[in-house]
Design a protein around this motif. Structure first.
Motif, short mmCIF file in Angstrom:
data_model
loop_
_atom_site.label_atom_id
_atom_site.label_comp_id
_atom_site.label_asym_id
_atom_site.label_seq_id
_atom_site.Cartn_x
_atom_site.Cartn_y
_atom_site.Cartn_z
N ILE A 174 0.86 -1.19 0.00
CA ILE A 174 0.00 0.00 0.00
C ILE A 174 0.90 1.23 0.00
O ILE A 174 1.71 1.42 0.91
CB ILE A 174 -0.92 0.04 1.24
CG1 ILE A 174 -1.72 -1.26 1.36
CG2 ILE A 174 -1.83 1.26 1.19
CD1 ILE A 174 -2.75 -1.47 0.31
N LYS A 175 0.75 2.09 -1.01
CA LYS A 175 1.60 3.27 -1.12
C LYS A 175 1.05 4.40 -0.24
O LYS A 175 -0.13 4.73 -0.32
CB LYS A 175 1.69 3.73 -2.57
CG LYS A 175 2.46 2.77 -3.45
CD LYS A 175 2.69 3.35 -4.84
CE LYS A 175 3.54 2.40 -5.68
NZ LYS A 175 3.82 2.96 -7.02
N PRO A 176 1.92 5.01 0.58
CA PRO A 176 1.48 6.11 1.45
C PRO A 176 1.22 7.39 0.67
O PRO A 176 1.70 7.54 -0.46
CB PRO A 176 2.66 6.28 2.41
CG PRO A 176 3.85 5.83 1.62
CD PRO A 176 3.35 4.72 0.72
N ASP A 177 0.47 8.30 1.26
CA ASP A 177 0.28 9.61 0.66
C ASP A 177 0.78 10.68 1.64
O ASP A 177 1.37 10.36 2.67
CB ASP A 177 -1.18 9.84 0.26
CG ASP A 177 -2.14 9.85 1.45
OD1 ASP A 177 -1.67 9.75 2.60
OD2 ASP A 177 -3.35 9.98 1.23
N ASP A 178 0.54 11.94 1.33
CA ASP A 178 1.04 13.02 2.18
C ASP A 178 0.45 12.98 3.58
O ASP A 178 1.14 13.29 4.56
CB ASP A 178 0.76 14.38 1.52
CG ASP A 178 -0.71 14.60 1.24
OD1 ASP A 178 -1.44 13.61 1.01
OD2 ASP A 178 -1.15 15.76 1.25
N GLU B 119 14.80 8.65 12.91
CA GLU B 119 13.71 7.99 12.19
C GLU B 119 12.87 9.03 11.43
O GLU B 119 12.49 8.82 10.27
CB GLU B 119 12.81 7.21 13.15
CG GLU B 119 13.43 5.96 13.72
CD GLU B 119 14.24 6.23 14.98
OE1 GLU B 119 14.56 7.42 15.23
OE2 GLU B 119 14.57 5.27 15.68
N GLY B 120 12.61 10.16 12.10
CA GLY B 120 11.81 11.21 11.46
C GLY B 120 12.49 11.77 10.23
O GLY B 120 11.85 11.95 9.18
N ARG B 121 13.82 12.03 10.34
CA ARG B 121 14.57 12.53 9.18
C ARG B 121 14.55 11.51 8.04
O ARG B 121 14.41 11.85 6.87
CB ARG B 121 16.02 12.85 9.58
CG ARG B 121 16.16 14.09 10.45
CD ARG B 121 17.51 14.14 11.12
NE ARG B 121 18.58 14.28 10.17
CZ ARG B 121 19.17 15.44 9.85
NH1 ARG B 121 18.74 16.56 10.42
NH2 ARG B 121 20.16 15.50 8.99
N ARG B 122 14.70 10.23 8.42
CA ARG B 122 14.72 9.17 7.41
C ARG B 122 13.38 9.07 6.68
O ARG B 122 13.34 8.96 5.45
CB ARG B 122 15.07 7.83 8.09
CG ARG B 122 15.15 6.65 7.14
CD ARG B 122 15.94 5.50 7.76
NE ARG B 122 15.49 5.19 9.11
CZ ARG B 122 14.44 4.42 9.38
NH1 ARG B 122 13.72 3.90 8.40
NH2 ARG B 122 14.10 4.16 10.64
N TYR B 123 12.30 9.14 7.44
CA TYR B 123 10.97 9.05 6.82
C TYR B 123 10.70 10.28 5.94
O TYR B 123 10.09 10.17 4.87
CB TYR B 123 9.87 8.91 7.88
CG TYR B 123 9.74 7.50 8.42
CD1 TYR B 123 9.41 6.45 7.59
CD2 TYR B 123 9.95 7.24 9.78
CE1 TYR B 123 9.29 5.15 8.06
CE2 TYR B 123 9.83 5.94 10.27
CZ TYR B 123 9.51 4.90 9.41
OH TYR B 123 9.39 3.62 9.89
N PHE B 124 11.17 11.44 6.39
CA PHE B 124 10.96 12.66 5.60
C PHE B 124 11.70 12.56 4.26
O PHE B 124 11.14 12.88 3.20
CB PHE B 124 11.47 13.88 6.38
CG PHE B 124 11.28 15.18 5.66
CD1 PHE B 124 10.05 15.83 5.68
CD2 PHE B 124 12.31 15.75 4.92
CE1 PHE B 124 9.85 17.02 5.01
CE2 PHE B 124 12.12 16.94 4.23
CZ PHE B 124 10.89 17.58 4.28
N LEU B 125 12.95 12.09 4.30
CA LEU B 125 13.73 11.93 3.08
C LEU B 125 13.12 10.88 2.16
O LEU B 125 13.11 11.03 0.93
CB LEU B 125 15.19 11.57 3.42
CG LEU B 125 16.01 12.67 4.09
CD1 LEU B 125 17.35 12.13 4.58
CD2 LEU B 125 16.21 13.85 3.15
N ALA B 126 12.59 9.80 2.76
CA ALA B 126 11.94 8.75 1.97
C ALA B 126 10.68 9.28 1.30
O ALA B 126 10.38 8.94 0.15
CB ALA B 126 11.60 7.55 2.86
N MET B 127 9.95 10.12 2.01
CA MET B 127 8.72 10.71 1.46
C MET B 127 9.03 11.50 0.19
O MET B 127 8.36 11.33 -0.85
CB MET B 127 8.08 11.64 2.50
CG MET B 127 6.85 12.38 2.01
SD MET B 127 6.26 13.62 3.18
CE MET B 127 7.36 14.99 2.80
N VAL B 128 10.08 12.34 0.26
CA VAL B 128 10.42 13.19 -0.88
C VAL B 128 11.16 12.41 -1.97
O VAL B 128 10.82 12.50 -3.16
CB VAL B 128 11.29 14.38 -0.40
CG1 VAL B 128 11.71 15.24 -1.60
CG2 VAL B 128 10.54 15.21 0.62
#
Length: 535
Positions: free
Chosen positions: A467-471, A489-498
């Motif tokens: 399932i692909k996440p959205d904003d 973890e937060g920085r990693r998820y933010f970079l993965a999002m972009v």
């Protein structure tokens, strides 16, 4: 003379008189049976038409081509007579008129109406000669059955066979092209229509406009509309619907006014689309104008669908008084009307009135649907009443609607907001197929109540299930990291999002990131990021 009387009464829609005359015929012949079958078929009593065909067979009277074509039309129209249609096919097979083209075309049409494209194609392939009506029937069968590519291929085959399309062909192939992802086929079809001169047919122009509308191209739909020389109510309705449903409400409403200026009376669909446009754009002024038109045409009182759309428009525009007045005018209230009024109260923050109206709905014997329960769950969220929410949940189970994805999503959100994570998890666990909204709701439930590790575990499960996440999902994830001081973890998820998901960062994402850095004591980094954020 008796046969001619049966025929005349049938044409005059006096089937009971036709039946009396028929019953007085001592020995009805094939013509007698055919005209009584036609009388019922033409007056849409298809069950009786088929019954008389059965009686005719039992009496040993052999049907002719006209009888068989007539009864096939009844089998096609009622959509619960496939077995009878096959019986008729059996009568045709091996008879002297097995190769009679209009009869074979009627069979193609009948099988197509039932979605039996293989059987339709078998009849089609067995024909020695095919005319434009036969080709169009086969193309229509494919188009209505959702087999767009086969319909397109058949359309080309028709051209190779030297048969020129007619207006029926173009209407069918327009429907088929609605399923094409490519713009090229649609453009090629439109060019062919204009070259053949069939764009002067209103029904063809309407079909082209509708095709573009369904494909999400309101601009091309408008261009097709502008080319229709003699526009009817369907022409106007199609293009207004296209514009209003694609966030071009103002243009759609301007066209509605032009329609009125041309002296064309709108139909139910046009009025509902315009009212919906006014609802979503909160255009109270134009909403009143559309309501006035509906009232002048008598549709406010004769059409519950239009009346409910008026109610919903006033509700969304914030005029509860007008919404309530409209609700009271609806004499025969269905679940949609009741739900619209419950929604009106909920949107105005009048939770007690919404619940009271739900009880009145119950007393009126109207069963709630999925949308009703979603509104009621929202009422319970507004009241922050876990007890009342559980009561609504029990009713949802009683009505057998817990399997609804939308209802389950609403319950997960409600229990999550209420802090009842066990109940939110139970609802989520019972879902047959969780959607992105479902996953985001359950992740958010745990994140809101400082169960960040569990929220991240759920996100990883969601990722493993493809399932692909959205904003919105990432706002929830960053919130979870922020409230647990999980900086890396937060920085990693933010970079993965972009980087990995290609989701552009919004103010809400950056806000969560600033909060995360600030909570972790990284004040300098937080200040730099805050200064770079758009105002």
């Amino acid at each position: 003379l008796a046969n001619m009387l049966v025929l005349a009464y049938g044409k005059c829609r006096s089937v009971s008189d036709a039946r009396k005359v028929f019953d007085g015929i001592e020995e009805p012949n094939v013509f007698s049976w055919t005209v009584i079958i036609a009388a019922y078929a033409e007056n849409k009593d298809h069950r009786e038409a088929v019954q008389f065909f059965r009686r005719m067979n039992q009496e040993g009277v052999r049907a002719n081509q006209v009888t068989l074509i007539t009864v096939l039309s009844s089998c096609s129209a009622s959509l619960d007579r496939l077995a009878d249609g096959r019986t008729v096919h059996g009568c045709i097979t091996g008879s002297s008129f097995e190769t009679y083209r209009p009869l074979q075309t009627a069979l193609v049409n009948m099988y197509g109406k039932y979605g039996r494209v293989r059987e339709a194609r078998a009849v089609f392939d067995g024909m020695a000669e095919r005319d434009v009506i036969t080709w169009s029937a086969m193309i229509t069968a494919y188009a209505q059955g959702g087999h767009g590519r086969q319909a397109w291929s058949m359309y080309h085959g028709m051209s190779l066979d030297g048969v020129k399309p007619n207006e029926v062909t173009f209407v069918a192939i327009c429907e088929a092209c609605c399923s094409f992802p490519s713009f090229l086929e649609r453009e090629a079809l439109v060019e062919h229509v204009y070259e053949s001169g069939y764009d002067c047919y209103t029904i063809v122009g309407n079909s082209i406009a509708n095709m573009f509308s369904k494909c999400g191209d309101p601009s091309s739909a408008r261009q097709a509309f502008d080319r229709i020389p003699r526009k009817d109510v369907v022409s106007w309705s199609v293009v207004i619907s296209s514009l209003t449903q694609h966030e071009l409400a103002d243009e759609g409403l301007l066209l509605f006014r032009a329609m009125l200026a041309e002296g064309v009376a709108p139909n139910h669909a046009t009025l509902v689309n315009c009212l919906d446009a006014c609802s979503f754009s909160k255009n109270f002024g134009d909403g009143r104008v559309v309501h006035g038109v509906a009232k002048s045409l008598g549709m406010e009182s004769s059409s519950p669908v239009v009346a409910t759309a008026v109610l919903d428009m006033y509700s969304r525009c914030g005029s509860l008084v007008d919404a309530k007045r409209m609700f009271e005018k609806i004499s025969s209230r269905d679940v949609v009307a009741w739900t619209a009024m419950i929604s009106a109260y909920q949107q105005e923050g009048l939770s007690d009135q919404a619940m009271k109206l739900f009880r009145s709905m119950d007393l009126d014997g109207v069963r709630p649907n999925e949308t009703t329960f979603m509104r009621l769950v929202a009422v319970c969220m507004d009241q922050n009443s876990l007890a009342r929410g559980r009561m609504i949940h029990s009713r949802i189970v009683e009505e057998g609607l817990e399997a609804s994805t939308s209802v389950s999503n609403a319950l997960i959100t409600f229990y999550g907001q209420s802090g009842s994570l066990a109940e939110a998890s139970r609802v989520f666990g019972r879902m047959a197929a969780a959607t992105l909204i479902s996953w985001t709701a359950i992740i958010s439930a745990f994140a809101q109540h400082s169960h960040s590790q569990r929220a991240l575990e759920l996100y990883q499960r969601m990722d493993l299930e493809g399932i692909k996440p959205d904003d919105v999902t990432f706002i929830t994830i960053l919130f979870a990291c922020s409230h647990s001081g999980m900086v890396e973890e937060g920085r990693r998820y933010f970079l993965a999002m972009v980087g990995d998901h290609g989701i552009e960062s919004s103010v809400q994402h950056l806000d969560c990131l600033v909060d995360l850095l600030g909570r972790a004591g990284w004040l300098e980094e937080a200040e730099k990021l805050a200064r770079s954020m758009p105002l």
